[in-house]
Structure formats: structure tokens, C-alpha cells
Design an enzyme around this catalytic site. Structure first.
Site, PDB file in Angstrom:
ATOM      1  NE  ARG A 196      -4.151   1.692   1.172  1.00  0.00           N
ATOM      2  CZ  ARG A 196      -5.143   2.066   0.385  1.00  0.00           C
ATOM      3  NH1 ARG A 196      -5.178   1.737  -0.889  1.00  0.00           N
ATOM      4  NH2 ARG A 196      -6.139   2.768   0.868  1.00  0.00           N
ATOM      5  CB  THR A 240      -9.383  -0.693  -7.276  1.00  0.00           C
ATOM      6  OG1 THR A 240      -9.253   0.486  -6.500  1.00  0.00           O
ATOM      7  CG2 THR A 240      -8.743  -1.851  -6.536  1.00  0.00           C
ATOM      8  CB  THR A 242      -6.126   0.807  -6.107  1.00  0.00           C
ATOM      9  OG1 THR A 242      -7.066   1.811  -6.454  1.00  0.00           O
ATOM     10  CG2 THR A 242      -5.445   1.202  -4.807  1.00  0.00           C
ATOM     11  CG  ASP A 247      -8.454   5.113   0.051  1.00  0.00           C
ATOM     12  OD1 ASP A 247      -9.625   5.495  -0.150  1.00  0.00           O
ATOM     13  OD2 ASP A 247      -7.945   4.180  -0.590  1.00  0.00           O
ATOM     14  CB  SER A 273      -7.027  -0.346   1.717  1.00  0.00           C
ATOM     15  OG  SER A 273      -7.494  -0.970   0.548  1.00  0.00           O
ATOM     16  CB  SER A 274     -12.450  -1.095   0.980  1.00  0.00           C
ATOM     17  OG  SER A 274     -12.860  -0.043   1.805  1.00  0.00           O
ATOM     18  N   GLY A 280     -13.654   0.479  -4.441  1.00  0.00           N
ATOM     19  CA  GLY A 280     -13.591   1.287  -3.217  1.00  0.00           C
ATOM     20  C   GLY A 280     -14.336   0.595  -2.092  1.00  0.00           C
TER      21      GLY A 280
END
Ligand code: GLY
Length: 598
Positions: free
Chosen positions: A101, A395, A413, A437, A466-467, A488
Site C-alpha cells: 500500500r 482499482t 489501485t 483514503d 483500504s477496502s 472502493g
């Protein structure tokens, strides 16, 4: 390389169609393969990964090649300027989570996106648009870490990048979907010279079928082949990024790039009706939210409710509402905040979240308290207004299973549509806007209308929450499903519904993936749904319980063309427990998606 137009009917197929009784399928069938399978949002990227598997590479090798290829053919979501998560299952039984990430630059600060009036900035300088919106990209570091530790070492770093470099240098033919994506973001891309040149053909726009070459990106990929992954963080590429940032008021520096590292994390896991679900831990919120939802619905006979009943949707909405309520309160980067993982996943705690579940009535989100898990200190979350937003999410997820039974679920993403809109001059690298985010202001929604709390406040070096939910499901200890999605905040619910479609309703994997879905995220207190996915009487029954529906796509704003209305496609592989066949299901929500196996 060129993409075969799917709509061309060969004479042989035409003869079959017109000489046999016509059977209409609502979705494509899963692709069967004996050995290996790659399912991706773009056919060319899936083919690159499948070629690596056939050349003796393992699932991790194929993932690296697929990721780089997506950076070329799926530029609005997959370029090198983003970040993501890779879940790896090794045939020897180990499960690994690689966190690549983005991280906040050192110059980032808690209130950096607030204007003098205390409100969240919009436009240039904001968390969504332009030079200040990017976190430090993690793709190259994450894939290098995965390859070094878990690759087969039969194919080199340079060999795995080569198909992507060739796609960039020689070009590929633009699909209808790609042309539409470029057109739809023309305003944003047009604001930055290199983005305009590359993605908008200098303003003339690309058309379906055009041969599209990306020489700057090809040169960047060649440098990565030659100099290794640190090229991106310390080499000529890093210098080009840092110089451009400095010239344009960006926050990201050479030191930020140099200091970036990807990390391994311990996956979270839980059983659901005898299956084991293994998924992404923080800094993704997905794993905990997903597992909470499964634990919430497990006491109910979901199969008996039926796949499309109002009773099922009511139960699912209420589970989603409660999981997203906890998400907003407790989740953030575990390197910076103490996320009470064990408390949040405790089955008694989760049962407590459903204590006020009423089968006859919706629980209003306003006033719904978070659960208060063990190990958490009282949070400070401001009021929770809902608000609008205009961007789509960008993403992408791919799933891979190889001949030995190793598997990869990878989601990565740029965040919003074409990320920040900025392409770094001379590199072809489009940058993320992942800083959005984070919580720019507690209680104020981000572009996914997620209300977020203090746990996800901005801090230098921190990962935004994040999701993204790359996920494995195991049956009798063997890999059974590999799945994940873009979208998302809708990602978690998409993955949840694909898995329940298989486990509770025994749907074939292609139907489990393609069948309509719903989405609820606590705030705003509305149910989003695939258009035409719910019957009127089902919706009426849900309205009678107090649910409200939103006649918009998942991402708000005005209605957009059908081709863009289904953003949370899931790319899924099922390994048939009886035959061991790899069944690849590419979601028909994305027209260029493909399962390629051998
Ligand atoms: N940028 C979307 C997510 O990470 O959830």
C-alpha cells in the site's frame, strides 16, 4: 499483440447458433483448465500471466508479469504509480499477505487537505487531484518482495517485465471500453501535459481499434529490467518523479521514495459453515469487516432464505451496516494505531453486534453505536454528515492458481479515476491519489462517501486505510476460491456476496460472480444495487422494513453510461474439489475481462 474482438461471430459459431436450439446465457461460463488459470480485467494481461505459468513459472511469477502488463493495458487502475495487496497461498500450506500500500510522504500532516476555513479542499492541492494527492507508490517494491521470497526463480525479474515492455513499446489495440475510459476522464487528464499527450492522444482522443504505444513507459520498464526494482525508488525513475514533484508543488520527495518498503503481514482467518476464509489484515479494513459479516450471518439459515429474497437482503444489509460502523471507528494502519484485531474478530463480540437485529425492521444507521471491542480506547469521531462525490474508483483485481496449487489474489489501485491525473514527465507513470483514503477531516466523507475516524488520520509514513479484499476460501484445507474486486468501499460487500453465492446457494462460480449485488456501508444510510438486480416486490418488501434505495450507480453522481455502471467486478477462480479443474470466472461487468488457463 491484439485483442480479439469478442463480438465477431465466426462462421462455425454462426452455423451452430442457427442450426441448434438457441440457449441464452445471462453470463459467460467459467473457463476450465487442468493446470493453471489467470483471471484478469484485461485479456492481454491474463494471457501474459498464463504464458508465464506455461513456461514453468509459479503463481507469484505470473502475478508479477500480470501486474506489470496491467500497468500498460489498464492504465487507469494498474500503473506503477499505485499500491496494493497481494495474498499468496503456497501449496505447502502457508498463507502470506504482502502489503505494498502507498505510504504518506514525510511532509504529510493531519490537516494538510483543510483550507483556511477548516473545510476539506477541492480541486488542485486536494487529496484527489494533482501533485499533492499521491502517497508513495508501492507496486514495484511489493512485486519485487513477493518474487524474491515466493517466486519460482525460474524466470528472472527482467523476463517477467518483458511482456509488459513489449506491450508498451509495440503497442496494443485500444478496446471500446478503454477508449470510453479515456474520454470520460478527459477533463482531468487534459489538465496535465503528459497525461493529455499519452491518454488523450494530445487532445484528439483515441478511438476503438487505434494502435496505442507508450514509449516513455516502455523506457521506464526497460530501466527496471536493467537496474532492478530499486530503480523506481533510487534510480533515474525516482529522480524524474522527485524533480517533477518539486517543480509542481508536490509533497513526495526522493527521500520518500528511497525509504519506501513493502511489508509482510499475517492474514486474518475465520471459518464459515466449515469453509476457511483467509484474507487481508489491516491496513486493509476488508478482512476484519468481511469476517465480521460472515460471523454475523452464520447463525441464520441463509440458504433457506433464498438467494433473492427480501429476508436475505435484509439480513445482509444489517450485517453490512454493523461491520462498516466498526470499520469507521476502529480501523487504521496497525503500524500507527492499535487496531483491536482479536477483539473485533471475537465471535461473542460479533454476536453482540447483532443483538439489536430485528428481522422485521431496518436499524437506522444514525445512532447505531460501534461495538466497543476489547483492546480499544474510546474513539473521537465527529458528527457524521453524508455528502456527494463525483469520481469513480480505479482499482483492479486478478486471481491466479498454478499447476502445483499455489495461488495469488492481488488487488491494486490508483484510487480515483486515473489517480491524481498526473503523469510524471518522461516516465509514462501515472500517479495515485491514495491520500484521499485517509481521513481528511473526521466525520466528512471521502470520495467513496466513507465516514472515517481518528484511527485513519494522516501521518507521515502511514498507510491509508483500504477496502481492498484479496481473499482465499479453503475447503477441507484445500484452496477452493480465489477472489477479490475493485470498487472502493463496495469491494468488501462484493467479495462477501460472491462467497455466500457459492457456499450458501451453491451457485456455479460464473453465476456467483455475475449475479446482481447490493451495497450498504452504514453511512449514507442507503442501499445501492445493480440496476435491474432487484425486483420491485423485493424492493417494496425492503422499503416496508425501512430501507431506502439509491437510484444511482455505486459511486454517486449522475447516471453514467451502462458500460461504466458496474464497477465492482470480481475476478474469481474456483478449484473444483472433485476434479481439481481450475474454473476461471471473469466478471462480465468488465467487457475486456478474461479467464485464461491451460
Ligand atoms: N483506494 C480504494 C481502497 O483502497 O479501498
Amino acid at each position: 499483440m491484439s485483442l480479439t474482438p469478442r463480438r465477431i461471430i465466426s462462421p462455425i459459431i454462426a452455423a451452430l447458433v442457427f442450426s441448434t436450439p438457441f440457449v441464452s446465457y445471462a453470463q459467460r461460463m467459467a473457463v476450465e483448465a487442468e493446470h493453471g488459470m489467470v483471471v484478469s480485467v484485461h485479456e492481454l494481461a491474463a494471457q501474459v500471466g498464463a504464458d508465464v505459468l506455461q513456461r514453468g513459472g509459479n503463481a507469484v511469477d505470473a502475478a508479477v508479469a500480470t501486474g506489470f502488463a496491467l500497468g500498460v493495458v489498464y492504465p487507469w487502475a494498474g500503473p506503477l504509480g499505485g499500491g496494493g495487496f497481494m495474498m499468496i497461498h503456497l501449496a505447502d500450506g502457508r498463507d502470506i499477505a504482502i502489503d505494498y500500500r502507498e505510504r504518506a510522504p514525510a511532509a504529510a500532516s493531519r490537516d494538510m487537505y483543510l483550507g483556511p476555513d477548516g473545510n476539506v479542499l477541492k480541486g488542485p492541492g486536494s487529496s484527489t487531484f494533482g501533485w499533492r494527492a499521491s502517497g508513495v507508490p508501492g507496486d514495484v517494491a511489493g512485486w519485487a518482495l513477493a518474487l524474491e521470497k515466493y517466486g519460482s526463480h525460474k524466470l528472472s525479474w527482467a523476463e517477467l517485465i518483458e511482456p509488459a515492455r513489449r506491450l508498451a513499446a509495440d503497442g496494443h489495440h485500444i478496446t471500446q471500453f478503454t477508449a470510453s475510459r479515456f474520454r470520460s476522464q478527459a477533463e482531468k487528464l487534459g489538465a496535465f501535459a503528459d497525461s493529455k499527450k499519452i491518454f488523450l492522444n494530445g487532445g484528439a482522443l483515441w478511438r476503438t481499434g487505434d494502435l496505442w504505444r507508450q514509449p516513455e513507459l516502455a523506457a521506464t520498464l526497460a530501466r527496471l529490467q536493467q537496474n532492478g526494482p530499486r530503480e523506481f525508488y533510487e534510480g533515474e525513475t525516482a529522480r524524474l518523479i522527485a524533480d517533477a514533484m518539486a517543480r509542481n508543488g508536490g509533497t513526495l520527495t526522493l527521500a520518500d521514495l528511497k525509504n519506501y518498503t513493502a511489508v509482510e503481514r499475517v492474514p486474518v482467518r475465520m471459518t464459515y459453515r466449515g469453509y476457511e476464509i483467509v484474507t487481508m489484515p489491516p491496513p486493509s479494513s476488508s478482512g476484519i469487516a468481511l469476517l465480521q459479516m460472515f460471523a454475523m450471518i452464520e447463525p441464520f439459515d441463509v440458504a433457506a432464505l433464498g438467494p433473492n429474497s427480501a429476508a436475505k437482503y435484509h439480513l445482509f444489509i444489517e450485517a453490512m451496516r454493523r461491520a462498516y460502523r466498526d470499520r469507521a471507528e476502529y480501523l487504521g494502519d496497525p503500524d500507527f494505531v492499535k487496531v483491536p484485531v482479536a477483539g473485533l474478530m471475537d465471535r461473542n463480540y460479533i454476536a453482540g453486534l447483532m443483538k439489536n437485529f430485528d428481522p422485521a425492521k431496518a436499524t437506522p444507521s444514525a445512532g447505531l453505536a460501534p461495538g466497543g471491542p476489547a483492546g480499544w480506547e474510546p474513539p473521537k469521531v465527529a458528527s457524521v454528515p453524508s455528502g456527494g462525490f463525483a469520481e469513480s474508483t480505479e482499482t483492479t483485481h486478478f486471481s491466479i492458481v498454478d499447476a502445483e496449487g499455489n495461488a495469488v489474489a492481488n488487488t491494486f489501485t490508483l484510487n480515483g479515476g486515473f489517480g491524481s491525473g498526473v503523469t510524471i514527465p518522461g516516465t509514462g507513470v501515472l500517479m495515485n491519489n491514495e491520500m484521499d483514503d485517509f481521513t481528511s477531516k473526521p466525520g466528512t466523507p471521502n470520495q467513496f462517501r466513507l465516514i472515517q475516524g481518528e484511527a485513519n488520520a494522516i501521518a507521515p509514513g502511514k498507510h491509508p486505510l483500504s477496502s481492498m479484499a484479496p481473499t482465499f476460501v479453503f475447503k477441507d484445507g484445500k484452496i477452493f476460491l480465489v477472489t477479490g474486486a475493485p470498487g472502493g468501499s463496495t469491494i468488501i460487500n462484493a467479495v462477501f456476496q460472491v462467497i455466500t453465492n457459492v457456499i450458501d446457494f451453491n451457485l456455479p462460480v460464473s453465476l456467483a460472480v455475475d449475479t446482481p449485488r447490493i451495497h450498504h456501508q452504514w453511512m449514507p444510510d442507503v442501499v445501492n444495487y445493480d440496476p435491474y438486480g432487484l425486483s420491485k416486490d423485493t424492493m417494496d418488501a425492503l422499503r416496508a422494513k425501512g430501507h431506502q434505495f439509491e437510484e444511482r450507480n455505486f459511486f454517486g453522481g449522475q447516471l453514467v453510461p451502462v458500460i461504466e455502471r458496474y464497477p465492482n467486478d470480481t475476478m474469481t477462480i474456483m478449484v473444483d474439489p472433485a476434479t481439481h479443474l481450475r474454473l476461471g470466472a471473469a466478471d462480465s461487468r468488465k467487457p475486456d475481462s478474461k479467464a485464461v488457463g491451460y
